[in-house]
Design a protein around this motif. Sequence first.
Motif, PDB file in Angstrom:
ATOM      1  N   ARG A 501       0.833  -1.210   0.000  1.00  0.00           N
ATOM      2  CA  ARG A 501       0.000   0.000   0.000  1.00  0.00           C
ATOM      3  C   ARG A 501       0.865   1.258   0.000  1.00  0.00           C
ATOM      4  O   ARG A 501       0.574   2.230  -0.711  1.00  0.00           O
ATOM      5  N   ARG A 502       1.951   1.258   0.781  1.00  0.00           N
ATOM      6  CA  ARG A 502       2.813   2.432   0.834  1.00  0.00           C
ATOM      7  C   ARG A 502       3.542   2.646  -0.497  1.00  0.00           C
ATOM      8  O   ARG A 502       3.741   3.786  -0.916  1.00  0.00           O
ATOM      9  N   LEU A 503       3.911   1.568  -1.146  1.00  0.00           N
ATOM     10  CA  LEU A 503       4.533   1.713  -2.463  1.00  0.00           C
ATOM     11  C   LEU A 503       3.534   2.302  -3.460  1.00  0.00           C
ATOM     12  O   LEU A 503       3.890   3.146  -4.291  1.00  0.00           O
ATOM     13  N   ALA A 504       2.281   1.852  -3.368  1.00  0.00           N
ATOM     14  CA  ALA A 504       1.248   2.356  -4.294  1.00  0.00           C
ATOM     15  C   ALA A 504       1.054   3.857  -4.146  1.00  0.00           C
ATOM     16  O   ALA A 504       0.728   4.547  -5.124  1.00  0.00           O
ATOM     17  N   ASP A 505       1.267   4.373  -2.934  1.00  0.00           N
ATOM     18  CA  ASP A 505       1.111   5.817  -2.716  1.00  0.00           C
ATOM     19  C   ASP A 505       2.242   6.623  -3.353  1.00  0.00           C
ATOM     20  O   ASP A 505       2.144   7.845  -3.465  1.00  0.00           O
ATOM     21  N   CYS A 506       3.317   5.964  -3.754  1.00  0.00           N
ATOM     22  CA  CYS A 506       4.489   6.674  -4.292  1.00  0.00           C
ATOM     23  C   CYS A 506       4.529   6.708  -5.815  1.00  0.00           C
ATOM     24  O   CYS A 506       5.327   7.456  -6.384  1.00  0.00           O
ATOM     25  N   VAL A 507       3.735   5.882  -6.474  1.00  0.00           N
ATOM     26  CA  VAL A 507       3.884   5.742  -7.929  1.00  0.00           C
ATOM     27  C   VAL A 507       2.737   6.431  -8.655  1.00  0.00           C
ATOM     28  O   VAL A 507       1.722   6.806  -8.062  1.00  0.00           O
ATOM     29  N   ARG A 508       2.907   6.572  -9.972  1.00  0.00           N
ATOM     30  CA  ARG A 508       1.895   7.166 -10.838  1.00  0.00           C
ATOM     31  C   ARG A 508       1.080   6.064 -11.504  1.00  0.00           C
ATOM     32  O   ARG A 508       1.409   4.874 -11.424  1.00  0.00           O
ATOM     33  N   SER A 509       0.022   6.471 -12.180  1.00  0.00           N
ATOM     34  CA  SER A 509      -0.865   5.486 -12.804  1.00  0.00           C
ATOM     35  C   SER A 509      -0.179   4.707 -13.920  1.00  0.00           C
ATOM     36  O   SER A 509      -0.551   3.572 -14.211  1.00  0.00           O
ATOM     37  N   ASP A 510       0.837   5.303 -14.570  1.00  0.00           N
ATOM     38  CA  ASP A 510       1.531   4.609 -15.657  1.00  0.00           C
ATOM     39  C   ASP A 510       2.595   3.643 -15.156  1.00  0.00           C
ATOM     40  O   ASP A 510       3.157   2.878 -15.944  1.00  0.00           O
ATOM     41  N   ASP A 511       2.909   3.692 -13.866  1.00  0.00           N
ATOM     42  CA  ASP A 511       3.921   2.809 -13.311  1.00  0.00           C
ATOM     43  C   ASP A 511       3.308   1.462 -12.934  1.00  0.00           C
ATOM     44  O   ASP A 511       2.095   1.295 -12.970  1.00  0.00           O
ATOM     45  N   CYS A 512       4.155   0.520 -12.550  1.00  0.00           N
ATOM     46  CA  CYS A 512       3.675  -0.838 -12.277  1.00  0.00           C
ATOM     47  C   CYS A 512       4.371  -1.387 -11.042  1.00  0.00           C
ATOM     48  O   CYS A 512       5.605  -1.287 -10.919  1.00  0.00           O
ATOM     49  N   ILE A 513       3.593  -1.952 -10.114  1.00  0.00           N
ATOM     50  CA  ILE A 513       4.137  -2.612  -8.918  1.00  0.00           C
ATOM     51  C   ILE A 513       3.796  -4.092  -9.011  1.00  0.00           C
ATOM     52  O   ILE A 513       2.616  -4.460  -9.168  1.00  0.00           O
ATOM     53  N   VAL A 514       4.803  -4.949  -8.865  1.00  0.00           N
ATOM     54  CA  VAL A 514       4.621  -6.399  -9.011  1.00  0.00           C
ATOM     55  C   VAL A 514       5.121  -7.075  -7.744  1.00  0.00           C
ATOM     56  O   VAL A 514       6.217  -6.750  -7.256  1.00  0.00           O
ATOM     57  N   ARG A 515       4.329  -7.989  -7.209  1.00  0.00           N
ATOM     58  CA  ARG A 515       4.887  -8.846  -6.151  1.00  0.00           C
ATOM     59  C   ARG A 515       5.744  -9.900  -6.848  1.00  0.00           C
ATOM     60  O   ARG A 515       5.234 -10.787  -7.524  1.00  0.00           O
ATOM     61  N   TRP A 516       7.050  -9.758  -6.644  1.00  0.00           N
ATOM     62  CA  TRP A 516       8.003 -10.541  -7.424  1.00  0.00           C
ATOM     63  C   TRP A 516       8.211 -11.931  -6.849  1.00  0.00           C
ATOM     64  O   TRP A 516       8.564 -12.873  -7.551  1.00  0.00           O
ATOM     65  N   GLY A 517       7.971 -12.064  -5.553  1.00  0.00           N
ATOM     66  CA  GLY A 517       8.120 -13.352  -4.899  1.00  0.00           C
ATOM     67  C   GLY A 517       8.495 -13.173  -3.449  1.00  0.00           C
ATOM     68  O   GLY A 517       9.354 -12.349  -3.115  1.00  0.00           O
ATOM     69  N   GLY A 518       7.850 -13.941  -2.540  1.00  0.00           N
ATOM     70  CA  GLY A 518       8.167 -13.816  -1.124  1.00  0.00           C
ATOM     71  C   GLY A 518       7.954 -12.409  -0.640  1.00  0.00           C
ATOM     72  O   GLY A 518       6.862 -11.837  -0.734  1.00  0.00           O
ATOM     73  N   GLU A 519       9.045 -11.792  -0.139  1.00  0.00           N
ATOM     74  CA  GLU A 519       8.963 -10.426   0.381  1.00  0.00           C
ATOM     75  C   GLU A 519       9.523  -9.409  -0.597  1.00  0.00           C
ATOM     76  O   GLU A 519       9.855  -8.282  -0.204  1.00  0.00           O
ATOM     77  N   GLU A 520       9.617  -9.750  -1.870  1.00  0.00           N
ATOM     78  CA  GLU A 520      10.174  -8.858  -2.875  1.00  0.00           C
ATOM     79  C   GLU A 520       9.082  -8.226  -3.745  1.00  0.00           C
ATOM     80  O   GLU A 520       8.107  -8.898  -4.107  1.00  0.00           O
ATOM     81  N   PHE A 521       9.293  -6.935  -4.086  1.00  0.00           N
ATOM     82  CA  PHE A 521       8.421  -6.227  -5.009  1.00  0.00           C
ATOM     83  C   PHE A 521       9.285  -5.620  -6.113  1.00  0.00           C
ATOM     84  O   PHE A 521      10.361  -5.059  -5.838  1.00  0.00           O
TER      85      PHE A 521
END
Length: 623
Positions: A501-521
């Motif tokens: 959620r905190r990462l989502a507050d930092c990015v723009r709509s054109d950016d992308c957040i992926v749960r990469w695995g385990g505790e990695e994004f």
Amino acid sequence: MLPAGQIGPEERALDQLLSADARRPPEQRVAHLDALRADPRWAAPAWQALLAVERCAVAPGDSAGVLAALEARSGASGDVYLQIAALKCRQWAADHAGNPSENYRYAREAWRLIGQVGMPTLAFRVARNYADEATYAGAIDEALTAIDRALEIARTAGDPRREADALTTLAMIQSDLGQHEDALRNSDRALRLDPELSRSDEKLLARSALQIAARQYDEALATLRRGLELAERQDDQETRLAIRINLVDVYNHTRRLPQALALSADVVAEAERQDFEYLKAYAWLVRGFALAAAGQIPAGTEAFDRGRVWFENGGQVGEVARALRDWAQMMARAGRWEQAYRAAERADELRERTQREAREKNASFLAAVLESSRKDLDIERLRHQGQTAELQLQTERLNRRTTFAVAAAVLLSTASLLFVHLRTRRVNRQLRDANAALDYESTHDPLTGAYNRRHFDRFFARRQAEGGRVLLVLLDIDHFKAINDRHGHACGDRALQETSRRLADCVRSDDCIVRWGGEEFLLVIDDPAGAEAERGFVLRLLDAVGATPIEFDGVRKSVTASIGFASVGLGEGFDLDRTLADVDTLLYRAKSAGRHRAVGRLCGVAEPVTLLPTPPVADTVPA
């Protein structure tokens, strides 16, 4: 003879007296208004009506005598000005008593009589005020019609102050429709027309609401601070409280949770002490959002519902719909999908119902006006049949009434088209939401709400084909195993959800957040604006993740992250697998160097750089 729509010398003189009065304390204004009402110069019904409207607005809780005198005179004379004044006094008494549905009803009844008003100052007040109330009630089509009339009145009268006032209201309506650029543009036009607006705490409050809606939080904060200074200097307790509520809203949006929690508790306590029911409701709403953002979902829901129920019981379904829409987004970020769905569904139901009821009311009212016009024409035609001179007069009357009928029909068509347009937009949005829901499980991580690798593969293939530059950021939560071992997997899940959620507050709509695995994004930041912008963004990520502690088993602990990153061009020869391996190596270097830092390659910088957050975060979860 004075041109139609112009303000005459007597009306202007009275208007100037009332404008000067606005700077006085309420008790002095009431005394002066009562003296003006007793002055023989202002004994005519139109002047008495204007003074009574102002008197009831200044002291709505002490207007029973004024209202009784108005109703006695209007009942005996049938004077439309006195009827409007009585309706406005009833409206503000209802508002003061915390009855928004009656407030809206009386504002609407006064609006229906506006065609019979020849005083621009009173007609403007009726139109502009009805635009406000229709907006609060969610009847946006009616609000747009009313504010268009208010602008026409002000421009015809050559009154820049009132034109600026109407533009401010139009900007609020446009903001409600999501037209933020138009809203801010009209707000700027209003300031140019009337620079005094920048010295009004109420107008600064309105401008801050536009800036918040447009996500211009730094600008909103500066505007609110100026408004707060003015309100305190003028001892305006009502506006001061409203400004502080908006400050909580800014803190909520900018993730300043300690400030949001502290100030929201203060404004709730202050609102309970003050005699402003609607501000109590707003205070509880922002308190609910602050608690929910801090992870206190049950307490936040209880606070939010206290505010929501007041608006819903009062019939202000437009305000309820807006609040529910924002609450749905909050619940979605917190992973409370069922609550989010219920809130979003209820918001859509309320908006649809409001627009349907507004359209039906408009249709019934205009049909009645047209029927009345036809009957009047038939009576006049029979009465003057065979008399040539009178027939010529009848032709003029017919032309005037036909013009009014056509105008009414155009108004109905415009309102209907606007309603259809808004409804179509909602239906399209609902269809898009339904399709998104069907696709959601296949493209999102169910725990954090971030995208999954399947989505990333499709997203990055499209992005690579476009070329240009991206910033790839691989973030790993520090000591995640210690969180699971010490506090259990439920707390580990909480850490993952809050980090996402905190990462989502930092990015723009054109950016992308992926749960990469385990505790990695993995974050893909589109078209970064050079090395300094990349450096600032990575530092914001480090601060955002570690800024506010997360509660584990009743103990609040700060969770930090380590980052590997690389700014890369997507031209010929770009190899995603090799780049990701490089970023993973940089992440490993950040963890090996002590964690809670970033190591990576900035645009145009050959060697990797190390970025350290400031200030350092205490009370981290130990290894």
